[in-house]
Design a protein around this motif. Sequence first.
Motif: not given
Length: 158
Positions: A70-95
């Motif tokens: 199902a299409l469950e995404i909603r525009d209002k959540y599209s910028f709800d980025l979890p905190p990025i507090n380390s290089q590992a957090d960033w690399e997880k998002l990029v990967n």
Amino acid sequence: MGRSQELASRLQEVLLDGRWVANTNCKAQLENLSWEVATQKVGNLNTIAALTFHINYYLAGLIVVFQGGALEIRDKYSFDLPPINSQADWEKLVNEFLANSETFVQEVAQLSDNILDQPFVDEKYGTYLRNIEGIIEHTYYHLGQISMLKKLIAVTDA
């Protein structure tokens, strides 16, 4: 080459390895970027990390639909980025972004050309073609922002 393969090729270009339209692509802009740069604020603009999450949010949501969900995404959540507090957090998002990019390209390439003119989930969302082209245009728009942010941050840090 069918229409689906042509669309997949355009997606491959903007997301992963092209240089024709923008002389760069998302993968090239995001790889080897530090989490400090990715999360650095420039005025009231979105961060590179927020834009990466935003593009990935739509890719992930449409992949679910392509795979029968199902299409469950909603525009209002599209910028709800979890905190990025380390290089590992960033690399997880990029990967995750890169994996979803590859999956999205593959899913589009496998679509039958006749589905492109059919309604996407609901007629109010237009056709599959319109939604896929929308992803291409949306990604180029934010790729330009990411490229500009990297230049602004480089000037600020110099």
